[in-house]
Design a protein around this motif. Structure first.
Motif, PDB file in Angstrom:
ATOM      1  N   GLY A  23      24.716   4.646 -20.059  1.00 36.40           N
ATOM      2  CA  GLY A  23      23.491   3.920 -19.491  1.00 36.40           C
ATOM      3  C   GLY A  23      22.533   5.277 -19.951  1.00 36.40           C
ATOM      4  O   GLY A  23      21.439   5.032 -19.598  1.00 36.40           O
ATOM      5  N   GLY A  24      22.943   6.531 -19.942  1.00 43.21           N
ATOM      6  CA  GLY A  24      21.942   7.453 -20.176  1.00 43.21           C
ATOM      7  C   GLY A  24      21.395   7.413 -21.753  1.00 43.21           C
ATOM      8  O   GLY A  24      21.582   6.554 -22.244  1.00 43.21           O
ATOM      9  N   GLY A  25      20.625   8.696 -21.805  1.00 42.55           N
ATOM     10  CA  GLY A  25      19.974   8.974 -22.804  1.00 42.55           C
ATOM     11  C   GLY A  25      20.857   9.264 -23.984  1.00 42.55           C
ATOM     12  O   GLY A  25      22.104   9.381 -23.910  1.00 42.55           O
ATOM     13  N   VAL A  26      20.162   9.389 -25.263  1.00 44.11           N
ATOM     14  CA  VAL A  26      20.932   9.640 -26.587  1.00 44.11           C
ATOM     15  C   VAL A  26      20.620  11.185 -27.140  1.00 44.11           C
ATOM     16  O   VAL A  26      19.364  11.267 -27.135  1.00 44.11           O
ATOM     17  N   ILE A  27      21.574  11.824 -27.297  1.00 45.11           N
ATOM     18  CA  ILE A  27      21.263  13.331 -27.640  1.00 45.11           C
ATOM     19  C   ILE A  27      20.922  13.173 -29.157  1.00 45.11           C
ATOM     20  O   ILE A  27      21.752  12.651 -30.004  1.00 45.11           O
ATOM     21  N   PHE A  28      19.756  13.533 -29.791  1.00 44.54           N
ATOM     22  CA  PHE A  28      19.236  13.711 -31.139  1.00 44.54           C
ATOM     23  C   PHE A  28      19.603  12.211 -31.847  1.00 44.54           C
ATOM     24  O   PHE A  28      19.911  12.268 -33.151  1.00 44.54           O
ATOM     25  N   GLY A  29      19.149  11.322 -31.254  1.00 45.50           N
ATOM     26  CA  GLY A  29      19.305   9.820 -31.859  1.00 45.50           C
ATOM     27  C   GLY A  29      18.316   9.756 -32.761  1.00 45.50           C
ATOM     28  O   GLY A  29      17.268  10.362 -32.939  1.00 45.50           O
ATOM     29  N   PRO A  30      18.351   8.706 -33.706  1.00 39.24           N
ATOM     30  CA  PRO A  30      17.139   8.405 -34.561  1.00 39.24           C
ATOM     31  C   PRO A  30      15.961   8.099 -33.939  1.00 39.24           C
ATOM     32  O   PRO A  30      16.068   7.388 -32.771  1.00 39.24           O
ATOM     33  N   LYS A  31      14.777   8.322 -34.581  1.00 43.94           N
ATOM     34  CA  LYS A  31      13.577   7.901 -34.202  1.00 43.94           C
ATOM     35  C   LYS A  31      12.815   7.465 -35.162  1.00 43.94           C
ATOM     36  O   LYS A  31      13.236   7.740 -36.702  1.00 43.94           O
ATOM     37  N   PRO A  32      11.786   6.564 -35.135  1.00 50.00           N
ATOM     38  CA  PRO A  32      10.880   5.800 -36.514  1.00 50.00           C
ATOM     39  C   PRO A  32      10.518   7.180 -37.225  1.00 50.00           C
ATOM     40  O   PRO A  32       9.843   8.241 -36.487  1.00 50.00           O
ATOM     41  N   ARG A  33      10.789   6.907 -38.527  1.00 51.53           N
ATOM     42  CA  ARG A  33      10.344   7.767 -39.388  1.00 51.53           C
ATOM     43  C   ARG A  33       9.631   7.275 -40.797  1.00 51.53           C
ATOM     44  O   ARG A  33      10.327   6.192 -41.017  1.00 51.53           O
ATOM     45  N   ASP A  34       9.319   7.961 -41.694  1.00 51.48           N
ATOM     46  CA  ASP A  34       8.863   7.650 -42.909  1.00 51.48           C
ATOM     47  C   ASP A  34       9.828   8.394 -43.807  1.00 51.48           C
ATOM     48  O   ASP A  34       9.834   9.577 -44.098  1.00 51.48           O
ATOM     49  N   TYR A  35      10.586   7.389 -44.788  1.00 53.42           N
ATOM     50  CA  TYR A  35      11.489   8.030 -45.463  1.00 53.42           C
ATOM     51  C   TYR A  35      11.099   8.374 -46.923  1.00 53.42           C
ATOM     52  O   TYR A  35      11.733   8.949 -47.702  1.00 53.42           O
ATOM     53  N   ARG A  76      16.757  10.987 -22.737  1.00 44.72           N
ATOM     54  CA  ARG A  76      17.040  11.238 -21.345  1.00 44.72           C
ATOM     55  C   ARG A  76      15.611  10.962 -20.525  1.00 44.72           C
ATOM     56  O   ARG A  76      15.544  10.470 -19.349  1.00 44.72           O
ATOM     57  N   VAL A  77      14.664  11.411 -21.048  1.00 42.03           N
ATOM     58  CA  VAL A  77      13.123  11.187 -20.559  1.00 42.03           C
ATOM     59  C   VAL A  77      12.775   9.419 -20.663  1.00 42.03           C
ATOM     60  O   VAL A  77      12.183   9.054 -19.730  1.00 42.03           O
ATOM     61  N   GLU A  78      13.322   8.773 -21.556  1.00 45.05           N
ATOM     62  CA  GLU A  78      12.766   7.365 -22.030  1.00 45.05           C
ATOM     63  C   GLU A  78      13.568   6.368 -21.365  1.00 45.05           C
ATOM     64  O   GLU A  78      13.244   5.245 -20.878  1.00 45.05           O
ATOM     65  N   VAL A  79      14.938   6.329 -20.856  1.00 50.15           N
ATOM     66  CA  VAL A  79      15.777   5.503 -20.486  1.00 50.15           C
ATOM     67  C   VAL A  79      15.320   5.230 -18.754  1.00 50.15           C
ATOM     68  O   VAL A  79      14.977   6.436 -18.144  1.00 50.15           O
ATOM     69  N   SER A  80      15.598   4.175 -18.224  1.00 50.60           N
ATOM     70  CA  SER A  80      15.189   3.769 -16.991  1.00 50.60           C
ATOM     71  C   SER A  80      16.440   4.251 -16.039  1.00 50.60           C
ATOM     72  O   SER A  80      17.577   4.486 -16.436  1.00 50.60           O
ATOM     73  N   GLY A  81      15.887   4.862 -14.870  1.00 51.53           N
ATOM     74  CA  GLY A  81      16.758   5.192 -13.945  1.00 51.53           C
ATOM     75  C   GLY A  81      16.155   6.426 -12.985  1.00 51.53           C
ATOM     76  O   GLY A  81      15.101   6.930 -13.324  1.00 51.53           O
ATOM     77  N   SER A  82      16.813   6.634 -11.913  1.00 55.40           N
ATOM     78  CA  SER A  82      16.047   7.355 -10.980  1.00 55.40           C
ATOM     79  C   SER A  82      16.260   8.822 -11.247  1.00 55.40           C
ATOM     80  O   SER A  82      17.024   9.350 -12.052  1.00 55.40           O
ATOM     81  N   GLY A  83      15.380   9.875 -10.871  1.00 55.72           N
ATOM     82  CA  GLY A  83      15.350  10.963 -11.240  1.00 55.72           C
ATOM     83  C   GLY A  83      15.848  11.894 -10.376  1.00 55.72           C
ATOM     84  O   GLY A  83      15.940  13.209 -10.347  1.00 55.72           O
ATOM     85  N   ALA A  84      16.202  11.438  -9.107  1.00 54.43           N
ATOM     86  CA  ALA A  84      16.938  12.015  -7.945  1.00 54.43           C
ATOM     87  C   ALA A  84      18.323  12.520  -8.321  1.00 54.43           C
ATOM     88  O   ALA A  84      19.144  12.005  -9.199  1.00 54.43           O
ATOM     89  N   LYS A  85      18.723  13.296  -7.707  1.00 56.46           N
ATOM     90  CA  LYS A  85      20.051  13.954  -7.874  1.00 56.46           C
ATOM     91  C   LYS A  85      21.173  13.009  -7.245  1.00 56.46           C
ATOM     92  O   LYS A  85      20.866  12.847  -5.881  1.00 56.46           O
ATOM     93  N   PRO A  86      22.187  12.635  -7.980  1.00 53.88           N
ATOM     94  CA  PRO A  86      23.144  11.672  -7.677  1.00 53.88           C
ATOM     95  C   PRO A  86      23.882  12.081  -6.011  1.00 53.88           C
ATOM     96  O   PRO A  86      23.927  11.334  -5.321  1.00 53.88           O
TER      97      PRO A  86
END
Length: 207
Positions: free
Chosen positions: A85-97, A54-64
């Motif tokens: 269109g909001g952020g993803v909770i606990f979604g995958p991030k780049p990592r080394d397996y 939710r920090v990285e997606v585009s969109g206003s920070g104002a209260k709707p």
């Protein structure tokens, strides 16, 4: 010492060779092979899957809308994961397996994989395998004479002609000695070793 016949590309017996029992006659431990294959496959994973929080997606920070009085549920951001269109909770991030195994374990597993092919009767030793030209048809003819439909070929100083002749044939792969690995051995039904390779493998795995 195990003794194996050496054949030429016409499938004619031209001699025999003794194989070191410390490399080609080991008890096969499937769990070791499994660990090494898992390590190899994990190292090949790209690990590039990435989602936006939710920090990285585009969109206003104002209260709707205001907190009370509208009759709608309270909302603090248009970037909430609960919204389209909001952020993803606990979604995958780049990592080394990838992960590491002891060098001794990797050597032992490689020897066990070759031992398994020998014990199955799926190890072929060729005296020489050189191709004068890049010709897929000639490569296929040799494989037909050897009665091989799926195999890994290991040759020292892999020539461009041999490599390019084999690369378009499904079920066949050519590797130099240094590139030999457990995953490719187990992936192919037969293992074809060009005779000079054996001495190098025994030195590498007994060191």
């Amino acid at each position: 010492m195990s003794t194996v016949s050496v054949v030429n590309t016409k499938n004619e017996r031209v001699g025999e060779i003794e194989l070191n029992d410390g490399v080609f006659n080991l008890e096969v431990k499937e769990y070791l092979l499994h660990d090494v294959v898992r390590m190899q496959r994990a190292a090949r994973r790209a690990g590039t899957a990435c989602t936006k929080t939710r920090v990285e997606v585009s969109g206003s920070g104002a209260k709707p809308w205001r907190q009370k009085g509208t009759g709608r549920a309270r909302a603090g951001s248009r970037r909430s994961p609960l919204w389209r269109g909001g952020g993803v909770i606990f979604g995958p991030k780049p990592r080394d397996y990838s992960f590491k195994l002891n060098r001794k374990v990797k050597k032992q597993a490689l020897a066990m994989a070759m031992s398994a092919r020998l014990q199955e009767g799926n190890l072929i030793v060729l005296d020489d395998f050189t191709m004068e030209t890049i010709k897929t048809r000639d490569f296929v003819n040799v494989m037909n004479v050897l009665n091989v439909e799926n195999c890994l070929i290991v040759a020292d100083g892999v020539t461009e002609n041999l490599h390019k002749s084999a690369r378009n044939v499904n079920g066949f792969k050519v590797l130099p000695t240094d590139g030999l690995n457990v995953y490719d051995i187990l992936l192919h039904k037969k293992l074809v070793l060009v005779q000079p390779v054996i001495e190098n493998l025994e030195k590498r795995l007994m060191a």
